[in-house]
Structures are given as C-alpha cells and as structure tokens.
Scaffold this motif. Structure first.
Motif, mmCIF file in Angstrom:
data_model
loop_
_atom_site.group_PDB
_atom_site.id
_atom_site.type_symbol
_atom_site.label_atom_id
_atom_site.label_comp_id
_atom_site.label_asym_id
_atom_site.label_seq_id
_atom_site.Cartn_x
_atom_site.Cartn_y
_atom_site.Cartn_z
ATOM 1 N N GLN A 1 0.821 -1.207 0.000
ATOM 2 C CA GLN A 1 0.000 0.000 0.000
ATOM 3 C C GLN A 1 0.859 1.263 0.000
ATOM 4 O OE1 GLN A 1 -3.004 0.042 3.064
ATOM 5 N NE2 GLN A 1 -3.131 2.271 3.070
ATOM 6 N N ASN A 2 1.990 1.229 0.722
ATOM 7 C CA ASN A 2 2.837 2.420 0.855
ATOM 8 C C ASN A 2 4.007 2.415 -0.131
ATOM 9 O OD1 ASN A 2 4.365 0.413 1.956
ATOM 10 N ND2 ASN A 2 4.816 1.466 3.884
ATOM 11 N N ILE B 1 -4.145 0.342 -4.083
ATOM 12 C CA ILE B 1 -4.711 1.605 -4.580
ATOM 13 C C ILE B 1 -5.356 2.417 -3.458
ATOM 14 C CG2 ILE B 1 -4.960 0.947 -6.986
ATOM 15 C CD1 ILE B 1 -7.893 0.606 -4.632
ATOM 16 N N ALA B 2 -5.050 2.070 -2.208
ATOM 17 C CA ALA B 2 -5.734 2.688 -1.071
ATOM 18 C C ALA B 2 -5.527 4.195 -0.991
ATOM 19 C CB ALA B 2 -5.287 2.028 0.231
ATOM 20 N N SER B 3 -4.345 4.681 -1.408
ATOM 21 C CA SER B 3 -4.037 6.105 -1.258
ATOM 22 C C SER B 3 -4.023 6.845 -2.594
ATOM 23 C CB SER B 3 -2.679 6.266 -0.574
ATOM 24 O OG SER B 3 -1.665 5.629 -1.328
ATOM 25 N N THR C 1 -5.803 7.380 -11.256
ATOM 26 C CA THR C 1 -4.574 6.622 -11.059
ATOM 27 C C THR C 1 -4.889 5.195 -10.616
ATOM 28 O OG1 THR C 1 -3.491 8.675 -10.384
ATOM 29 C CG2 THR C 1 -2.339 6.636 -9.921
ATOM 30 N N THR C 2 -5.919 5.050 -9.823
ATOM 31 C CA THR C 2 -6.357 3.724 -9.391
ATOM 32 C C THR C 2 -6.629 2.823 -10.581
ATOM 33 O OG1 THR C 2 -7.286 4.405 -7.267
ATOM 34 C CG2 THR C 2 -8.303 2.498 -8.329
ATOM 35 N N GLU C 3 -7.326 3.346 -11.570
ATOM 36 C CA GLU C 3 -7.652 2.549 -12.752
ATOM 37 C C GLU C 3 -6.385 2.155 -13.514
ATOM 38 O OE1 GLU C 3 -10.569 2.660 -16.688
ATOM 39 O OE2 GLU C 3 -10.714 4.202 -15.151
ATOM 40 N N SER C 4 -5.413 3.064 -13.610
ATOM 41 C CA SER C 4 -4.155 2.757 -14.306
ATOM 42 C C SER C 4 -3.411 1.624 -13.610
ATOM 43 C CB SER C 4 -3.271 4.004 -14.365
ATOM 44 O OG SER C 4 -3.859 5.015 -15.139
ATOM 45 N N VAL C 5 -3.339 1.694 -12.280
ATOM 46 C CA VAL C 5 -2.626 0.666 -11.511
ATOM 47 C C VAL C 5 -3.330 -0.683 -11.642
ATOM 48 C CG1 VAL C 5 -2.068 -0.077 -9.151
ATOM 49 C CG2 VAL C 5 -1.525 2.255 -9.900
ATOM 50 N N VAL D 1 -5.174 -9.811 -4.959
ATOM 51 C CA VAL D 1 -5.257 -8.411 -4.561
ATOM 52 C C VAL D 1 -6.242 -8.247 -3.409
ATOM 53 C CG1 VAL D 1 -5.672 -6.047 -5.354
ATOM 54 C CG2 VAL D 1 -4.864 -7.770 -6.974
ATOM 55 N N ASN D 2 -5.814 -7.561 -2.373
ATOM 56 C CA ASN D 2 -6.717 -7.145 -1.299
ATOM 57 C C ASN D 2 -7.319 -5.799 -1.665
ATOM 58 O OD1 ASN D 2 -6.046 -9.361 0.220
ATOM 59 N ND2 ASN D 2 -4.606 -8.278 1.542
#
Length: 262
Positions: free
Chosen positions: A91-92, A178-180, A185-189, A206-207
């Motif tokens: 996540q980080n 994609i939590a942060s 950007t979430t969709e790209s990842v 994936v969690n």
C-alpha cells in the motif's frame, strides 16, 4: 487460466502472540493464472492471508502448498527462491525514495544476484534493459533516472509494479495497492496488474476495499470476516447482496446481564 492448483491452503490458522486470530481454518485453492480479489473489513485477515503465501508471516497450524510443495518449513536458499517467484506490492509503495527509479526497479532482481553484487548495484546490461522495458510497460519510460521521491503516488505504485515484474514471478501479491490513490490513477494501476495477469498468466491476488473494483477486475472473489473464509465465488456468480453481506457488522444484542453478538 488452468485448473491445476498453484496455491493450496489446508486448514490454515494464524494466531498472533497477543492472542489475536489472524486466520481461522482456511481451506482455499488458487489455480495458475487467476485474478483473485480478497475483500473484507479492516482486520478481517486479508493482509495476513497474503503474507503467509510469501512467508512474511508464519502460520500457527495447517499447511500451505505452492505447486504441490509445502512451503511452511522452507529456510535459507529455498525460502529465498520461493520469495523470488512471488512479487509483493504494498500500500505504501515500499520504494527507496532517495534512489532513482531505475535502481528501485532493478532491486527486483536482487534475488538473482549474490549479496555483494546487489549491495554495489552491479546489475547486468540485460537487466538494465529489462528495467527500461518494465517501466515502458507501466508508462514511465521517461522516468528512468528520476528520483523516486519526485514521483506522484500513482507513479510510485507503478514503479513498484515494474519492480515486481523484474522478478519474473509466478505470483503477484498486492496488499491494498490503490488505497491512497485518486480514481484515475487507481484505474491505471489496476489495469497494469490485469495486464500482467492476462499477458503472462501470472496469478494475481489483490486485497481491496472497493467493491466496484473487485467486481470489475476479479475472476473470483473471496471474502474474509474475523479471519474466516466466509465467501468464495467466481465473478459470474457474485451479487451485490453477497458483497454487502461480507461487510455487515455483527449485531450486538443487549440482554439483562450480558452482551452477545448475533
């Protein structure tokens, strides 16, 4: 995707030293090439489940098999070989912020080098070319020599994906990747992870907290609650009501002299 089991959990439990139950009698089979999404409330055991696969957490009882071989007692070279075949995305981001993007991506090859070559950064020309290719795959070819701390959060996570790709892994574990991140950007990842799954037949686990993303990307969804596996269905069978039930908090009923959960 084949039906041959890649990962098997057989009656796996994990109890932490403080008595917290991380996992409770988990039985689960994951085939090669599956995109598996794990959902559940915070503290449900999602991160614990992932981290038992690469032995970041040891289990209390039961057995975990990868390609038919138990991994729970692996040590030394055999444990390093296991971890080399499993890419982990956090996540980080878990990057060395003061190092270049190239050096962060090349760190995915450390498991293939001796200690001193890794420390001194003596990577081969072929691996440097592989790093450039990995960055191109995630749309960051022009960031090769940029310091990691000069990138946005989404860019840093895509560097982490490129680093995992460098391991030539059979399995990718992504713990709330994609939590942060913002929605775009979430969709790209998530698209990057899906490409690794589809183009290279990598098993991706994936969690996620996001139900819509789970429904969009998963081949199969499992749900955890208080360390127990409470849901397991292929995406074609998943309903909104099912997912809502996974996130339901137990009802607390006040009786005359005690409180019970129902």
């Amino acid at each position: 995707m084949t039906e041959q089991p890649l990962i098997e959990f057989n009656h796996v439990s994990k109890i932490y030293k403080n008595g917290t139950v991380g996992l409770k009698d988990i039985n689960l089979t994951i085939p090669q090439g599956e995109f598996l999404v794990v959902v559940g409330l915070s503290g449900a055991g999602k991160s614990t489940l992932l981290r038992t696969i690469n032995r970041m957490h040891d289990i209390t009882s039961g057995d975990i098999l990868i390609e038919g071989q138990s991994i729970i007692h692996l040590q030394g070279k055999k444990l390093r070989q296991l971890r080399r075949s499993i890419g982990m995305i956090f996540q980080n981001f878990n990057l060395v912020k003061r190092s270049s993007v190239q050096r962060n991506v090349l760190s995915g090859r450390i498991g293939y080098y001796g200690t001193w070559r890794s420390i001194l950064g003596l990577f081969s020309k072929e691996d440097k070319q592989k790093a450039a290719h990995a960055l191109k795959r995630v749309g960051l070819a022009e960031k090769l020599y940029t310091r990691a701390d000069q990138l946005s959060g989404g860019q840093q996570q895509r560097v982490a994906i490129a680093r995992a790709f460098m391991q030539d892994p059979k399995i990718i574990l992504a713990d709330e990747p994609i939590a942060s991140l913002d929605p775009l950007t979430t969709e790209s990842v998530m698209n990057d992870l899906k490409k690794l799954n589809e183009e290279f037949n990598m098993t991706v686990i994936v969690n996620l907290h996001s139900v819509p993303l789970a429904q969009k990307y998963a081949d199969r969804i499992i749900g955890l609650r208080a360390g127990e596996l409470v849901y397991d269905q292929p995406i074609a069978n998943v309903t909104d009501a099912d997912l809502a039930a996974i996130y339901e908090q137990p009802k607390v009923v006040q009786l005359a002299d005690r409180v019970v959960a129902s």
